[in-house]
Design an enzyme around this catalytic site. Sequence first.
Site, PDB file in Angstrom:
ATOM      1  N   ILE A 162      44.547  40.322  47.803  1.00  0.00           N
ATOM      2  CA  ILE A 162      46.008  40.364  47.878  1.00  0.00           C
ATOM      3  C   ILE A 162      46.537  38.930  47.891  1.00  0.00           C
ATOM      4  O   ILE A 162      46.096  38.108  48.705  1.00  0.00           O
ATOM      5  CB  ILE A 162      46.461  41.107  49.150  1.00  0.00           C
ATOM      6  CG1 ILE A 162      45.937  42.551  49.153  1.00  0.00           C
ATOM      7  CG2 ILE A 162      47.976  41.084  49.289  1.00  0.00           C
ATOM      8  CD1 ILE A 162      46.144  43.276  50.479  1.00  0.00           C
ATOM      9  N   SER A 163      47.458  38.602  46.990  1.00  0.00           N
ATOM     10  CA  SER A 163      48.099  37.290  46.918  1.00  0.00           C
ATOM     11  C   SER A 163      47.058  36.190  46.710  1.00  0.00           C
ATOM     12  O   SER A 163      46.435  36.144  45.655  1.00  0.00           O
ATOM     13  CB  SER A 163      48.951  37.066  48.171  1.00  0.00           C
ATOM     14  OG  SER A 163      49.743  35.909  48.036  1.00  0.00           O
ATOM     15  N   SER A 164      46.824  35.308  47.673  1.00  0.00           N
ATOM     16  CA  SER A 164      45.776  34.310  47.521  1.00  0.00           C
ATOM     17  C   SER A 164      44.440  34.980  47.229  1.00  0.00           C
ATOM     18  O   SER A 164      43.643  34.484  46.424  1.00  0.00           O
ATOM     19  CB  SER A 164      45.664  33.463  48.792  1.00  0.00           C
ATOM     20  OG  SER A 164      44.617  32.524  48.686  1.00  0.00           O
TER      21      SER A 164
END
Length: 436
Positions: A162-164
């Site tokens: 998720i994200s990074s």
Amino acid sequence: MIDRVNSLGRALRPLLGALLLLLTAAVLTAPAASAAPRAAAPVPAATLTEVTGFGANPSNLQMYVYAPANVTAHPAVLVAVHWCGGSGPAMHSGTEYAQLADRYGFVIVYPSVTRSSKCFDVSSPQALRRGGGSDPVGVKSMIDWVTAAYAADTARVYATGISSGAMMTNVLLGDYPDVFAAGSAFSGVPFGCFATADGSEWNSACSGGTVVHTAQEWGDLVRGAYPGYTGTRPRMQVWHGTEDDVLRYPNFGEEIKQWTNVRGVSQTPAATDSPASGWTRTRYGGTGDQAPVEAVSLQGVGHNLYAWGMAARVLTFFGLDSAGPTPQPQPTGCKVTATTSAWSTGLTASVTLTNTGSGAIDGWRLGFTLPSGQTITNGWGATYAPVSGAVTATNATYNGTLAAGASVTVGYQANHTGNSAAPGTFTLNGTTCTRS
């Protein structure tokens, strides 16, 4: 003069003694320059457990493992990668992958960043090449550790984030296409999009959605991470919200361009549908649940798009939403004889495995760690993966059943840099064998 020398010697003795004590204490308390990997052994079941000393870890990541009580024989491995500011334990508690592991029997690795930003390195030159010496190297060591501890299926290793963590998922699949079967990235960017040359972790042009390349250029960035690799590339699933104000929505289209090119399929969807309200799902290179590339766009949704229930869709894409193979009875005893015949830079090894237990073994995996500097170049009687470090030899179709008292001999050829010894320890389906 002699009296003066003797007096000086008597005066210096207490000082020399104190200095000796200080030096001794320093030697005894100084940390080792490097630590050998901890022997791989299963962690407590159904408990998130930190593992230390798991192997090469140049960026000081932490490793957490979750193994269900009903882990299958030769389980799949899922690497679940957290967001900026998150952690492995936060990824564990904030997603439902552990509950799904309880249902389907796979093992989860949760890497955890220790640098102050709590963001994964997806920008440095070291991170964007295979074996480059940053976060991906530590994650690969975690996978090797779990493979050895659980005789895991090296053909079923997956990453999601998720994200990074989504950006790192893209990086992991680019750096290690021979390790991962597929990935799923929630709110990420293409491999190489965040690259910087000034040591910065943040790339404003990429986050703003203004880094645009052709599909061929994006694909070349991935292929450049592991030059010369000609094997199958991982499948990829990407998710993005149209109102993402952290990693802007154009990155979604750039990811699609990249991974369709990497997989060698058309950028024109083979199928389009809406599995939920506001969702548009496109599939490329195939129409089924395991298409080469799948993309899910969420209308009106921002950066924090991950919601409970999405993990089940990830598992469907991976093909992990079934109980998998029925666990086989574990061996009650095994014996291994291993010898090598070496020359200047190479060797051949012969390994004889004997089932010393009272029952037959249907399907075997022999785990061992090659001495430093050895790399397998070919083998017979089994398939060997990976080719260095912690290796698992998996039975061939013709020798997978070992009756009680029966033996099988396999072997491999390897390069070496000076140490031509045979491995010292072997495990059969996770059970330690005696050496003879």
